[in-house]
Design a protein around this motif. Structure first.
Motif, PDB file in Angstrom:
ATOM      1  N   UNK A  35       0.845  -1.186   0.000  1.00  0.00           N
ATOM      2  CA  UNK A  35       0.000   0.000   0.000  1.00  0.00           C
ATOM      3  C   UNK A  35       0.883   1.239   0.000  1.00  0.00           C
ATOM      4  N   UNK A  36       0.447   2.283  -0.704  1.00  0.00           N
ATOM      5  CA  UNK A  36       1.206   3.536  -0.751  1.00  0.00           C
ATOM      6  C   UNK A  36       0.268   4.665  -0.340  1.00  0.00           C
ATOM      7  N   UNK A  37       0.483   5.259   0.861  1.00  0.00           N
ATOM      8  CA  UNK A  37      -0.401   6.334   1.311  1.00  0.00           C
ATOM      9  C   UNK A  37      -0.063   7.666   0.657  1.00  0.00           C
ATOM     10  N   UNK A  38      -1.108   8.358   0.210  1.00  0.00           N
ATOM     11  CA  UNK A  38      -0.955   9.721  -0.312  1.00  0.00           C
ATOM     12  C   UNK A  38      -2.015  10.584   0.358  1.00  0.00           C
ATOM     13  N   UNK A  39      -1.566  11.618   1.050  1.00  0.00           N
ATOM     14  CA  UNK A  39      -2.486  12.539   1.707  1.00  0.00           C
ATOM     15  C   UNK A  39      -2.822  13.706   0.780  1.00  0.00           C
ATOM     16  N   UNK A  40      -4.034  14.222   0.915  1.00  0.00           N
ATOM     17  CA  UNK A  40      -4.463  15.352   0.091  1.00  0.00           C
ATOM     18  C   UNK A  40      -3.743  16.638   0.478  1.00  0.00           C
ATOM     19  N   UNK A  41      -3.209  16.693   1.671  1.00  0.00           N
ATOM     20  CA  UNK A  41      -2.498  17.870   2.171  1.00  0.00           C
ATOM     21  C   UNK A  41      -1.390  17.429   3.104  1.00  0.00           C
ATOM     22  N   UNK A  42      -0.338  18.237   3.195  1.00  0.00           N
ATOM     23  CA  UNK A  42       0.703  17.963   4.177  1.00  0.00           C
ATOM     24  C   UNK A  42       0.589  18.894   5.374  1.00  0.00           C
TER      25      UNK A  42
ATOM     26  N   UNK B 269      -1.234   2.309  -3.880  1.00  0.00           N
ATOM     27  CA  UNK B 269      -0.479   1.069  -4.046  1.00  0.00           C
ATOM     28  C   UNK B 269      -1.316  -0.054  -4.622  1.00  0.00           C
ATOM     29  N   UNK B 270      -0.781  -1.253  -4.514  1.00  0.00           N
ATOM     30  CA  UNK B 270      -1.416  -2.434  -5.087  1.00  0.00           C
ATOM     31  C   UNK B 270      -1.681  -3.503  -4.034  1.00  0.00           C
ATOM     32  N   UNK B 271      -1.934  -3.070  -2.795  1.00  0.00           N
ATOM     33  CA  UNK B 271      -2.217  -3.978  -1.688  1.00  0.00           C
ATOM     34  C   UNK B 271      -3.017  -3.222  -0.644  1.00  0.00           C
ATOM     35  N   UNK B 272      -3.779  -3.927   0.147  1.00  0.00           N
ATOM     36  CA  UNK B 272      -4.536  -3.313   1.235  1.00  0.00           C
ATOM     37  C   UNK B 272      -3.589  -2.548   2.154  1.00  0.00           C
ATOM     38  N   UNK B 273      -3.990  -1.339   2.519  1.00  0.00           N
ATOM     39  CA  UNK B 273      -3.176  -0.504   3.392  1.00  0.00           C
ATOM     40  C   UNK B 273      -3.917  -0.310   4.705  1.00  0.00           C
ATOM     41  N   UNK B 274      -3.226  -0.507   5.816  1.00  0.00           N
ATOM     42  CA  UNK B 274      -3.789  -0.224   7.127  1.00  0.00           C
ATOM     43  C   UNK B 274      -3.152   1.052   7.636  1.00  0.00           C
TER      44      UNK B 274
ATOM     45  N   UNK C 250      -6.826   5.808  16.174  1.00  0.00           N
ATOM     46  CA  UNK C 250      -7.856   5.036  15.462  1.00  0.00           C
ATOM     47  C   UNK C 250      -7.159   4.314  14.308  1.00  0.00           C
ATOM     48  N   UNK C 251      -7.765   3.230  13.864  1.00  0.00           N
ATOM     49  CA  UNK C 251      -7.213   2.467  12.746  1.00  0.00           C
ATOM     50  C   UNK C 251      -8.208   2.470  11.593  1.00  0.00           C
ATOM     51  N   UNK C 252      -7.691   2.492  10.389  1.00  0.00           N
ATOM     52  CA  UNK C 252      -8.519   2.496   9.198  1.00  0.00           C
ATOM     53  C   UNK C 252      -7.792   1.677   8.135  1.00  0.00           C
ATOM     54  N   UNK C 253      -8.500   1.272   7.118  1.00  0.00           N
ATOM     55  CA  UNK C 253      -7.850   0.545   6.030  1.00  0.00           C
ATOM     56  C   UNK C 253      -8.413   1.030   4.699  1.00  0.00           C
ATOM     57  N   UNK C 254      -7.598   0.890   3.665  1.00  0.00           N
ATOM     58  CA  UNK C 254      -7.990   1.301   2.328  1.00  0.00           C
ATOM     59  C   UNK C 254      -7.451   0.286   1.333  1.00  0.00           C
ATOM     60  N   UNK C 255      -8.326  -0.250   0.494  1.00  0.00           N
ATOM     61  CA  UNK C 255      -7.922  -1.195  -0.531  1.00  0.00           C
ATOM     62  C   UNK C 255      -7.187  -0.510  -1.667  1.00  0.00           C
ATOM     63  N   UNK C 256      -6.785  -1.298  -2.633  1.00  0.00           N
ATOM     64  CA  UNK C 256      -6.070  -0.770  -3.797  1.00  0.00           C
ATOM     65  C   UNK C 256      -6.866   0.347  -4.456  1.00  0.00           C
ATOM     66  N   UNK C 257      -6.266   1.517  -4.592  1.00  0.00           N
ATOM     67  CA  UNK C 257      -6.887   2.630  -5.289  1.00  0.00           C
ATOM     68  C   UNK C 257      -8.047   3.291  -4.562  1.00  0.00           C
ATOM     69  N   UNK C 258      -8.327   2.905  -3.326  1.00  0.00           N
ATOM     70  CA  UNK C 258      -9.461   3.513  -2.621  1.00  0.00           C
ATOM     71  C   UNK C 258      -9.024   4.709  -1.779  1.00  0.00           C
ATOM     72  N   UNK C 259     -10.012   5.468  -1.332  1.00  0.00           N
ATOM     73  CA  UNK C 259      -9.780   6.713  -0.611  1.00  0.00           C
ATOM     74  C   UNK C 259     -10.556   6.701   0.698  1.00  0.00           C
ATOM     75  N   UNK C 260      -9.969   7.291   1.727  1.00  0.00           N
ATOM     76  CA  UNK C 260     -10.628   7.473   3.018  1.00  0.00           C
ATOM     77  C   UNK C 260     -10.586   8.955   3.361  1.00  0.00           C
ATOM     78  N   UNK C 261     -11.665   9.442   3.961  1.00  0.00           N
ATOM     79  CA  UNK C 261     -11.739  10.852   4.330  1.00  0.00           C
ATOM     80  C   UNK C 261     -11.783  11.031   5.839  1.00  0.00           C
ATOM     81  N   UNK C 262     -11.254  12.157   6.297  1.00  0.00           N
ATOM     82  CA  UNK C 262     -11.232  12.493   7.717  1.00  0.00           C
ATOM     83  C   UNK C 262     -11.699  13.928   7.889  1.00  0.00           C
ATOM     84  N   UNK C 263     -12.565  14.123   8.838  1.00  0.00           N
ATOM     85  CA  UNK C 263     -13.120  15.430   9.162  1.00  0.00           C
ATOM     86  C   UNK C 263     -12.351  15.956  10.369  1.00  0.00           C
TER      87      UNK C 263
END
Length: 186
Positions: free
Chosen positions: A98-105, A128-133, A160-173
């Motif tokens: 998994x390769x994490x990319x944040x929308x902002x630094x 990335x090309x694998x599930x990311x925790x 807190x823990x979260x996961x994102x599959x290949x090419x998926x996105x997670x949002x945080x408020x």
């Protein structure tokens, strides 16, 4: 018996093992003098350097794939010496992560009056090309002025823990409500 060994996708930093089966159809036991993989510094390895195969029997020798980086890998399993002539079969596998990319630094809320509030969002994408925790940690919040909520509605307190599959996105408020005028804590 196997004409190739394909390990498929294996997470970077982990190890997968598959058997190479040696078949002896003769009526006497045979010895495989040497078992090795190439390239020598590659992610493939033979767990045992030799093998004995009983008469009219088979013996499995474990072959490992342990990628240290992402990408496609190929190599060969070789066996020879002892009672057999040299032979080889191709090996293949894919190192994935998994390769994490944040929308902002940096999230800049600007100037906020005491007891007012401001909201922002942060997006985490798995490129990335694998599930990311992901481990989301809230720290250095001396006066509990920040609230972080996952898109599932979980509040980060302080982890807190979260996961994102290949090419998926997670949002945080992210909610900021300053209540103490002291700087540079904000």
């Amino acid at each position: 018996s196997t004409n190739r060994i394909d390990f498929g996708k294996v997470h970077v930093g982990s190890n997968s093992s598959k058997p190479a089966t040696f078949i002896n159809s003769a009526s006497i036991a045979l010895k495989v003098g040497t078992i090795w993989t190439t390239p020598g510094d590659g992610p493939f390895s033979s767990v045992q350097p030799t093998a004995d195969v009983n008469a009219e029997s088979t013996t499995d020798v474990p072959i490992s794939f342990a990628p240290v980086s992402r990408g496609n890998f190929t190599g060969y399993l070789h066996a020879g010496g002892g009672d057999m002539k040299e032979d080889s079969i191709p090996l293949s596998g894919v190192g994935v992560a998994g390769i994490p990319i944040f929308s902002d630094t940096l999230i800049d809320f600007g100037t906020i009056l005491i007891n007012s509030s401001a909201d922002s969002q942060l997006t985490l994408t798995n490129a990335g090309d694998w599930l990311m925790t992901a481990k989301i940690v809230k720290f250095s919040d001396r006066y509990t002025e920040f609230t972080i909520i996952t898109e599932r509605g979980d509040t980060v307190r302080p982890v807190a823990y979260d996961s994102a599959g290949e090419g998926s996105t997670r949002g945080y408020f992210i909610h900021f409500k300053p209540s103490y005028p002291e700087l540079p804590y904000h």
